[in-house]
Design a protein around this motif. Structure first.
Motif, PDB file in Angstrom:
ATOM      1  N   VAL A  21       0.851  -1.213   0.000  1.00 18.69           N
ATOM      2  CA  VAL A  21       0.000   0.000   0.000  1.00 18.69           C
ATOM      3  C   VAL A  21       0.873   1.243   0.000  1.00 18.69           C
ATOM      4  N   LEU A  22       1.973   1.175   0.762  1.00 18.66           N
ATOM      5  CA  LEU A  22       2.795   2.373   0.895  1.00 18.66           C
ATOM      6  C   LEU A  22       3.650   2.626  -0.333  1.00 18.66           C
ATOM      7  N   ASP A  92      -0.623   8.990  -6.663  1.00 15.11           N
ATOM      8  CA  ASP A  92       0.104  10.213  -6.339  1.00 15.11           C
ATOM      9  C   ASP A  92      -0.361  11.402  -7.162  1.00 15.11           C
ATOM     10  N   ARG A  95      -4.204  14.236  -5.983  1.00 16.76           N
ATOM     11  CA  ARG A  95      -3.929  14.900  -4.696  1.00 16.76           C
ATOM     12  C   ARG A  95      -4.563  16.292  -4.640  1.00 16.76           C
ATOM     13  N   LEU A  97      -7.305  16.937  -2.984  1.00 16.69           N
ATOM     14  CA  LEU A  97      -7.811  17.186  -1.633  1.00 16.69           C
ATOM     15  C   LEU A  97      -6.645  17.429  -0.693  1.00 16.69           C
ATOM     16  N   GLN A  98      -6.316  18.676  -0.520  1.00 17.63           N
ATOM     17  CA  GLN A  98      -5.259  18.975   0.440  1.00 17.63           C
ATOM     18  C   GLN A  98      -5.504  20.323   1.089  1.00 17.63           C
ATOM     19  N   GLY A  99      -4.810  20.552   2.181  1.00 16.06           N
ATOM     20  CA  GLY A  99      -5.060  21.757   2.967  1.00 16.06           C
ATOM     21  C   GLY A  99      -4.584  23.020   2.279  1.00 16.06           C
TER      22      GLY A  99
ATOM     23  N   GLN B 643      -1.431  18.117   5.422  1.00 18.97           N
ATOM     24  CA  GLN B 643      -2.489  17.726   4.493  1.00 18.97           C
ATOM     25  C   GLN B 643      -1.949  17.818   3.067  1.00 18.97           C
ATOM     26  N   SER B 644      -1.100  16.842   2.677  1.00 16.84           N
ATOM     27  CA  SER B 644      -0.444  16.949   1.376  1.00 16.84           C
ATOM     28  C   SER B 644      -1.333  16.483   0.235  1.00 16.84           C
ATOM     29  N   GLY B 645      -2.340  15.673   0.538  1.00 13.44           N
ATOM     30  CA  GLY B 645      -3.168  15.105  -0.522  1.00 13.44           C
ATOM     31  C   GLY B 645      -2.614  13.803  -1.050  1.00 13.44           C
ATOM     32  N   LEU B 646      -1.435  13.395  -0.570  1.00 13.48           N
ATOM     33  CA  LEU B 646      -0.838  12.138  -1.052  1.00 13.48           C
ATOM     34  C   LEU B 646      -1.402  10.973  -0.263  1.00 13.48           C
ATOM     35  N   LEU B 647      -2.111  10.113  -0.968  1.00 13.66           N
ATOM     36  CA  LEU B 647      -2.798   9.004  -0.307  1.00 13.66           C
ATOM     37  C   LEU B 647      -1.821   8.134   0.471  1.00 13.66           C
ATOM     38  N   ARG B 648      -0.655   7.907  -0.126  1.00 12.80           N
ATOM     39  CA  ARG B 648       0.284   6.954   0.487  1.00 12.80           C
ATOM     40  C   ARG B 648       0.885   7.522   1.766  1.00 12.80           C
ATOM     41  N   TYR B 650      -0.742   9.510   3.793  1.00  7.84           N
ATOM     42  CA  TYR B 650      -1.805   9.326   4.793  1.00  7.84           C
ATOM     43  C   TYR B 650      -1.782   7.904   5.331  1.00  7.84           C
ATOM     44  N   ALA B 651      -1.703   6.941   4.380  1.00  6.31           N
ATOM     45  CA  ALA B 651      -1.721   5.540   4.802  1.00  6.31           C
ATOM     46  C   ALA B 651      -0.534   5.249   5.712  1.00  6.31           C
ATOM     47  N   GLY B 652       0.647   5.803   5.353  1.00  2.00           N
ATOM     48  CA  GLY B 652       1.832   5.589   6.178  1.00  2.00           C
ATOM     49  C   GLY B 652       1.665   6.173   7.563  1.00  2.00           C
ATOM     50  N   LEU B 655      -0.625   4.103   9.605  1.00  2.00           N
ATOM     51  CA  LEU B 655       0.034   2.867  10.040  1.00  2.00           C
ATOM     52  C   LEU B 655       0.956   3.150  11.225  1.00  2.00           C
TER      53      LEU B 655
END
Lengths: 99, 669
Positions: A21-22, A92, A95, A97-99, B643-648, B650-652, B655
């Motif tokens: 996943v990572l 990647d 993205r 949705l970010q602040g 809040q970068s928007g990078l899914l990975r 967030y997942a990291g 975890l």
């Protein structure tokens, strides 16, 4: 056979899934790896269930499978939608949705 | 049913009426809202009569009943309870208020029938009556203040009832603001008294007052003066009177209600109710008497110059309330309340007649446009004449007896009170003069076009387009304007019934207290005012002098009015031109509006702008608001980076987080 081995296999699979996943960027593979993590959890549940000799863990595992099925449905649906809209198949790139 | 239960029901009926009419405002067909409202007040009146009957069954010494429904706040040193006080004074008031209000409601059923805010009107009207009944029945200061403030709020809603008119909304705001000033006076006065008596209960306060206050001591005088501020604002006494003439912007039945039953009499009632306190503060009583006398003279002179029909009647109310305030301030409690009662009858009658008159004129209120309406409106004319004669104090109409009983008591006090006596009779002369100026100008002479149309064709005049009578603007004809229909008493049975009953009362109301003949009112009120220490040395000679003087002055004033405005119509303008400075003063209402504007409004507005430029901008905007928003902004900027928007990522993080929590618990166990 002690519970330890089951848990070791479960932890191994979970780590493989989490690693996938990572590091992977293809959402399809990310989904597959998620499934691996869920199934690792299922394995641990079944192992504990056998250790205690009752069916609670198995019921949990069944519920997790149902949830996993739903999650895959949604996930695959998202991927198909992304493909239809010609969006890049890469987590990647997604993205916004970010602040 | 005991007297107190009946008194609670007196309050419950109008409240129920408010809720029913208010909740079903768009479901009540036709005039049913009016009938519901009227019957609620009529029911209240019936309960008031039951209260009266039950109270009279007690022995005179025990005619002071209290009843508590629940405790609002009961902690150490504070005893705020929902208590009512039923004694002859409050019972007299509820009978007058509910009785006159019933007739006014009945009148409004027809009078307002064309208005699209019909249900809203009756919901407000019921609420107004409820507030006033709460005020007069209140058995402690808290409930009194609540009723007092409710009356102010209800008057605001009703004065601004036709809210499409800017003049009406500003008049409502003016009334509300001045009334709030009075509320502040009342609350502060209550506080001065509470500080020493340690109770909010009226009866207990009055019992304790002579023990805790030395007669004429600073605190009781200050408390009573502050109560007087409240009374002056509510009862439209100088200098807090400017809202009353402006309140004429409301529908005419509202004017009748404010002037006759529910509002301006509250100040008189307050002073009469607080008489054990006022007797300890003679200075406050003197202030009240002098202000009352000044008001009755000044209002009389303005009434002489006003050209708006309803405003003339409004100034006459101010003047008559001046008599009452003067009366109750010098200790003539029974006489003051007697005048309050008779005034309620004839003033309600006058306003009802004025409403009919204004309808016949298609909404026009200016006396300059009216003339010769006598043949067009015979019934209205009769009612107006009866009201006018009672107001001028012609024997044997009710106003004659009540006004003279006040002035007799004043004379009996002797000393400087003679000045008040003279002012009272001077005011009586002015009263007759402006009342009959109004009657002669409106009803006698050549019929004006509106009157001629009514006489010749039987056709009620309707203006082509509705205009605001105050400033002549074209009206917005959505909800909240008077409606296209005009109703005159000659053509509406409910209005005629209400006016006929009031006419009978205005003629015969004096019967309850005729000197040397009947003393029903005096006997009835005696238990309440038994502790009055103010003595008046009246003699038979004074009594006869007063009666003769009163009758003579009313006759002379009516005759003078006849000469000035009927027999020799050229005379009045000539006199006005000769006394130019004086007439200008009267026409500008003694410049009270301008004075208040210059002394209060402008400095207040200037200070407001100053505070806005300095305090508001620098301290509030810069420091408080700027400081706290800056803090939040800086904090959020810090957190936003994750809040970068990078899914990975967030997942990291997730975890790592879960692993961290898991490790923590593992290490703990």
């Amino acid at each position: 056979m002690t519970i330890g081995w089951y848990l070791a296999v479960s932890a191994l699979i979970f780590a493989i899934g989490a690693g996938g996943v990572l590091v992977r960027r293809n959402p399809l593979v990310v989904l597959l790896c998620l499934e691996l993590m869920l199934n690792a959890a299922n394995l641990a549940l079944i192992g504990f269930s056998r250790m205690w000799g009752n069916g609670d863990g198995q019921v949990f595992a069944l519920i997790v499978m149902v949830v996993a099925a739903c999650e895959v449905t949604v996930g695959l649906g998202l991927i198909v939608a992304m493909h239809r809209r010609r969006l890049p198949i890469d987590v990647d790139e997604m993205r916004e949705l970010q602040g | 049913m005991s007297a107190t239960t009946a008194a609670w029901l007196v309050l419950a009926a109008p409240l129920a009426g408010t809720i029913v009419v208010g909740a079903l405002f768009n479901r009540l067909p036709g005039r049913s809202a009016g009938w519901v409202g009227t019957s609620a007040i009529a029911l209240s009146f019936i309960f008031a009569l039951i209260t009266l009957a039950k109270l009279q069954q007690q022995t005179p010494a025990h005619r002071e009943l209290t009843s508590t429904l629940w405790t609002i706040a009961g902690t150490v040193g504070v005893d705020a309870r929902a208590t009512i006080l039923v004694d002859p004074l409050s019972v007299l008031m509820i009978c007058v208020v509910a009785g006159v209000s019933t007739l006014i409601h009945l009148y409004s059923v027809s009078y307002l029938q064309g208005d699209r805010g019909y249900s809203r009107f009756f919901a407000y009207l019921n609420f107004f009556v409820f507030s006033m009944l709460l005020l007069v029945l209140a058995g402690n200061f808290i409930l009194l203040i609540v009723g007092w403030a409710f009356v102010g709020a209800a008057s605001y809603m009703l004065i601004s009832f036709w809210y499409r008119r800017t003049t009406a909304t500003s008049a409502g705001i003016k009334a509300f603001v001045i009334n709030v000033l009075g509320d502040i006076g009342l609350v502060l006065g209550t506080f001065f008294i509470f500080r020493h008596t340690h109770t909010f209960d009226l009866v207990a306060s009055f019992r304790a007052a002579p023990h805790v206050f030395a007669s004429g001591s600073g605190d009781v005088t200050a408390g009573c003066l502050l109560l007087l501020v409240g009374a002056f604002a509510k009862s439209a006494q100088i200098p807090l009177h400017t809202w009353l003439p402006d309140a004429m912007e409301g529908p005419t039945p509202v004017s009748a209600l404010i002037h006759a039953a529910t509002m301006v009499t509250a100040g008189v009632y307050l002073i009469a109710r607080m008489h054990p306190l006022f007797q300890l503060a003679p200075a406050a009583g003197d202030v009240g008497a002098i202000v009352g006398a000044l008001t009755l003279l000044i209002a009389g002179t303005i009434g002489l110059a006003a050209t708006d029909l309803k405003r003339v009647i409004a100034y006459s109310t101010m003047s008559q309330i001046g008599y009452m305030i003067m009366g109750v301030s010098v200790g003539a409690y029974t006489a003051g309340l007697f005048h309050l009662m008779t005034h309620a009858f004839f003033k309600a009658l006058l306003f009802m007649a004025a409403g009919s008159l204004i309808s016949a004129m298609g909404g026009v209120q200016s006396l300059n446009r009216m003339s010769g309406l006598r043949r067009a409106l015979p019934f209205t004319f009769a009612a107006f004449l009866i009201g006018g004669l009672a107001l001028s104090g012609l024997p044997p109409f009710s106003g004659f007896f009540s006004k003279d009983s006040i002035l007799l008591f004043v004379a009996g006090r002797g000393g400087w009170h003679w000045a008040l006596y003279v002012a009272g009779y001077l005011g009586a002369f002015l009263t007759g003069l402006y009342t009959f100026r109004m009657i002669f100008r409106a009803f006698l002479g050549e019929p004006c076009p509106e009157a001629a149309e009514l006489i010749d064709h039987g056709h009620l005049f309707h203006p082509a387009a509705p205009t605001n009578p105050a400033n002549g603007e074209l009206e917005d004809t959505d909800v909240g304007f008077p409606g296209p229909d005009h109703v005159i008493a000659e053509r509406a049975i409910p209005m005629r019934v209400a006016m006929s009953l009031l006419a009978v009362l205005a003629i015969a109301g004096g019967i309850v207290s005729i000197p040397k003949t009947t003393s029903w009112l005096d006997n009835f009120l005696a238990p309440t005012f038994a502790d009055s220490t103010i003595a008046s040395h009246t003699t038979n000679n004074l009594l006869y002098l007063g009666l003769i003087l009163g009758a003579a002055i009313s006759l002379v004033s009516i005759a003078t009015a006849y000469v000035l405005w009927v027999a020799r119509p050229a005379l009045a303008p000539a006199i006005a031109a000769r006394l130019r400075p004086l007439t200008t003063l009267f026409e500008h209402k003694w410049y009270f509006d301008e004075l208040i504007d210059a002394l209060v409004v402008r400095p207040g507005a200037w200070f407001g702008r100053f505070a806005q430029n300095t305090f508001e901008r620098v301290v509030v905007n810069g420091l408080l608001i700027g400081g706290s928003t800056g803090l939040v902004r800086a904090g959020s900027a810090l957190v936003r980076g994750t809040q970068s928007g990078l899914l990975r990522v967030y997942a990291g993080l997730m975890l790592v987080g879960i692993a961290g929590v898991g490790l923590y618990f593992l290490l703990q166990s």
